[in-house]
Design a protein around this motif. Structure first.
Motif, PDB file in Angstrom:
ATOM      1  N   THR A 191       4.724   7.008  -1.410  1.00 42.26           N
ATOM      2  CA  THR A 191       5.714   6.182  -0.733  1.00 42.26           C
ATOM      3  C   THR A 191       5.026   5.032  -0.003  1.00 42.26           C
ATOM      4  OG1 THR A 191       5.646   7.641   1.198  1.00 42.26           O
ATOM      5  CG2 THR A 191       7.335   8.084  -0.468  1.00 42.26           C
ATOM      6  N   LYS A 192       5.793   4.018   0.337  1.00 40.82           N
ATOM      7  CA  LYS A 192       5.230   2.813   0.936  1.00 40.82           C
ATOM      8  C   LYS A 192       4.757   3.075   2.363  1.00 40.82           C
ATOM      9  CE  LYS A 192       8.246  -0.330  -1.661  1.00 40.82           C
ATOM     10  NZ  LYS A 192       9.280  -1.393  -1.537  1.00 40.82           N
ATOM     11  N   ILE A 193       3.601   2.520   2.698  1.00 37.77           N
ATOM     12  CA  ILE A 193       3.116   2.592   4.075  1.00 37.77           C
ATOM     13  C   ILE A 193       3.863   1.593   4.943  1.00 37.77           C
ATOM     14  CG2 ILE A 193       1.118   2.247   5.570  1.00 37.77           C
ATOM     15  CD1 ILE A 193      -0.640   3.193   3.289  1.00 37.77           C
ATOM     16  N   TYR A 194       4.093   0.405   4.398  1.00 38.24           N
ATOM     17  CA  TYR A 194       4.834  -0.641   5.095  1.00 38.24           C
ATOM     18  C   TYR A 194       6.025  -1.029   4.233  1.00 38.24           C
ATOM     19  CZ  TYR A 194       0.143  -0.831   7.059  1.00 38.24           C
ATOM     20  OH  TYR A 194      -1.065  -0.494   7.598  1.00 38.24           O
ATOM     21  N   GLY A 195       7.046  -1.599   4.864  1.00 38.12           N
ATOM     22  CA  GLY A 195       8.245  -1.929   4.125  1.00 38.12           C
ATOM     23  C   GLY A 195       8.069  -3.054   3.128  1.00 38.12           C
ATOM     24  N   GLU A 196       7.215  -4.022   3.468  1.00 41.20           N
ATOM     25  CA  GLU A 196       7.037  -5.203   2.640  1.00 41.20           C
ATOM     26  C   GLU A 196       5.563  -5.376   2.271  1.00 41.20           C
ATOM     27  OE1 GLU A 196       9.460  -6.999   1.492  1.00 41.20           O
ATOM     28  OE2 GLU A 196      11.043  -5.973   2.627  1.00 41.20           O
ATOM     29  N   PRO A 197       5.284  -6.099   1.191  1.00 43.25           N
ATOM     30  CA  PRO A 197       3.878  -6.381   0.863  1.00 43.25           C
ATOM     31  C   PRO A 197       3.226  -7.172   1.988  1.00 43.25           C
ATOM     32  CG  PRO A 197       5.321  -6.946  -0.974  1.00 43.25           C
ATOM     33  CD  PRO A 197       6.209  -6.673   0.204  1.00 43.25           C
ATOM     34  N   ARG A 198       1.933  -6.938   2.210  1.00 45.18           N
ATOM     35  CA  ARG A 198       1.203  -7.695   3.213  1.00 45.18           C
ATOM     36  C   ARG A 198      -0.253  -7.797   2.795  1.00 45.18           C
ATOM     37  NH1 ARG A 198       0.224  -4.049   8.661  1.00 45.18           N
ATOM     38  NH2 ARG A 198      -1.842  -3.296   8.046  1.00 45.18           N
ATOM     39  N   GLU A 199      -0.945  -8.802   3.328  1.00 36.85           N
ATOM     40  CA  GLU A 199      -2.355  -8.963   3.002  1.00 36.85           C
ATOM     41  C   GLU A 199      -3.153  -7.855   3.667  1.00 36.85           C
ATOM     42  OE1 GLU A 199      -5.083 -12.813   2.591  1.00 36.85           O
ATOM     43  OE2 GLU A 199      -4.901 -12.160   4.671  1.00 36.85           O
ATOM     44  N   LEU A 201       0.829  -1.198   0.000  1.00 32.12           N
ATOM     45  CA  LEU A 201       0.000   0.000   0.000  1.00 32.12           C
ATOM     46  C   LEU A 201       0.866   1.252   0.000  1.00 32.12           C
ATOM     47  CD1 LEU A 201      -2.803  -0.931   2.559  1.00 32.12           C
ATOM     48  CD2 LEU A 201      -2.938  -0.958   0.067  1.00 32.12           C
ATOM     49  N   LEU A 202       0.378   2.291  -0.692  1.00 31.07           N
ATOM     50  CA  LEU A 202       1.082   3.561  -0.807  1.00 31.07           C
ATOM     51  C   LEU A 202       0.260   4.673  -0.171  1.00 31.07           C
ATOM     52  CD1 LEU A 202       2.094   3.241  -4.577  1.00 31.07           C
ATOM     53  CD2 LEU A 202       3.393   2.467  -2.574  1.00 31.07           C
ATOM     54  N   TYR A 203       0.944   5.676   0.366  1.00 34.89           N
ATOM     55  CA  TYR A 203       0.236   6.817   0.935  1.00 34.89           C
ATOM     56  C   TYR A 203      -0.493   7.587  -0.162  1.00 34.89           C
ATOM     57  CZ  TYR A 203       2.503   6.305   5.484  1.00 34.89           C
ATOM     58  OH  TYR A 203       2.904   5.837   6.715  1.00 34.89           O
ATOM     59  N   GLU A 204      -1.710   8.053   0.177  1.00 33.57           N
ATOM     60  CA  GLU A 204      -2.527   8.788  -0.780  1.00 33.57           C
ATOM     61  C   GLU A 204      -2.115  10.259  -0.889  1.00 33.57           C
ATOM     62  OE1 GLU A 204      -4.849   7.442  -2.625  1.00 33.57           O
ATOM     63  OE2 GLU A 204      -4.998   5.472  -1.683  1.00 33.57           O
ATOM     64  N   ASP A 205      -1.585  10.834   0.205  1.00 26.18           N
ATOM     65  CA  ASP A 205      -1.241  12.252   0.244  1.00 26.18           C
ATOM     66  C   ASP A 205       0.073  12.454   0.977  1.00 26.18           C
ATOM     67  OD1 ASP A 205      -3.792  13.458  -0.887  1.00 26.18           O
ATOM     68  OD2 ASP A 205      -4.590  12.331   0.826  1.00 26.18           O
ATOM     69  N   SER A 206       0.663  13.634   0.779  1.00 30.68           N
ATOM     70  CA  SER A 206       1.862  14.019   1.515  1.00 30.68           C
ATOM     71  C   SER A 206       1.465  14.703   2.821  1.00 30.68           C
ATOM     72  CB  SER A 206       2.714  14.979   0.671  1.00 30.68           C
ATOM     73  OG  SER A 206       3.115  14.373  -0.547  1.00 30.68           O
ATOM     74  N   THR A 207       2.240  14.477   3.865  1.00 32.28           N
ATOM     75  CA  THR A 207       1.966  15.130   5.148  1.00 32.28           C
ATOM     76  C   THR A 207       3.273  15.677   5.725  1.00 32.28           C
ATOM     77  OG1 THR A 207       2.301  13.141   6.493  1.00 32.28           O
ATOM     78  CG2 THR A 207       0.084  13.531   5.618  1.00 32.28           C
ATOM     79  N   ALA A 208       3.114  16.606   6.684  1.00 30.49           N
ATOM     80  CA  ALA A 208       4.274  17.177   7.375  1.00 30.49           C
ATOM     81  C   ALA A 208       4.214  16.781   8.839  1.00 30.49           C
ATOM     82  CB  ALA A 208       4.275  18.698   7.221  1.00 30.49           C
TER      83      ALA A 208
END
Length: 265
Positions: free
Chosen positions: A111-119, A95-102
């Motif tokens: 960018t990736k939410i988690y380092g590896e693919p997951r269910e 999964l990837l982030y939908e928006d940029s945040t500060a």
């Protein structure tokens, strides 16, 4: 039965509606064995499920959303308590982030939410407007399921999270969420619920991960199921009369009756 052609773009996923009306689409007759054995037919229980402008067999790409606003109407001859379940498919993706945040947890869009693919669930449900709540245990980056919530003074949906479960159907794992409407739907005037949510979004993820094997050459289906039962003579003490609002505990008790009747039907 409709036939669906295999989609070539790997990012495209077909979104379908599965309508399963408990006790039948048009009518059903429920017996009240606990209260009076001489009462055989309580009345005609009938529901209509509407999704606004949602188009069946829609094609959606990662990150996109569609209008999909499920609501129920009482089309029967007796007042009803109504419930909805939403079965969300899960896939092994990054999964990837939908928006940029500060800030402290800053991240960039894409960018990736988690380092590896997951269910994980690959769709999110989005409610807009007033009385919006998040599902219990909601992870904004992962689950992000919001709905139009009922309160002690306003009608709406109540999450029956104790019934939530996971189930594998045709090789696909689904997370199933259950909701009850906190007010009886009157037969007079064909009363309707507010929408459960308003839009559905296919989350952003690395497109190449939805390979033919992962997709299993079948359309990805978000299944909506509707359940209804007569509001009177249920054998449950303390249920409100008329326009009163049901608590989560009361809705859970009523839905327990629904599930037992369904299992023995």
């Amino acid at each position: 039965m409709k036939k669906y052609k295999r989609l070539i773009p790997v990012a495209a996923v077909v979104l379908l509606l599965g309508i399963l009306l408990a006790f039948g689409l048009t009518s059903a007759y429920l017996t009240d064995k606990d209260i009076a054995s001489n009462v055989v037919t309580i009345g005609k229980v009938s529901l209509e499920l509407d999704e606004g402008s949602f188009v069946d067999s829609s094609v959606i790409a990662a990150g996109q959303s569609l209008v999909k606003a499920p609501s129920l109407k009482n089309t029967g001859t007796v007042d009803e308590y109504v419930f909805i379940s939403v079965a969300v498919p899960k896939k092994t993706v990054t999964l990837l982030y939908e928006d940029s945040t500060a800030g402290e947890n800053a991240h960039r869009k894409g960018t990736k939410i988690y380092g590896e693919p997951r269910e994980d669930e690959i769709f999110r449900m989005i409610a807009e407007g007033g009385n919006v709540a998040e599902i219990e245990g909601n992870d904004n980056a992962s689950v992000a399921l919001t709905y139009h919530a009922g309160t002690a003074s306003a009608e709406g949906w109540v999450s029956l999270n104790t019934f939530n479960t996971e189930k594998v159907t045709d090789g696909v794992r689904y997370k199933i969420y259950y909701f009850g409407y906190n007010k009886r739907l009157a037969a007079e005037g064909n009363a309707e619920t507010v929408t459960l949510f308003d839009r559905i979004q296919l989350k952003s993820f690395i497109d190449e991960e939805l390979t033919n094997e992962n997709r299993e050459d079948t359309p990805v289906t978000v299944k909506i199921s509707a359940y209804g039962i007569q509001a009177d003579k249920l054998g449950i003490d303390g249920l409100p009369a008329g326009d009163g609002y049901l608590t989560k505990q009361q809705l859970s008790e009523v839905f327990g009756v629904v599930m037992r009747k369904q299992a023995t039907a």
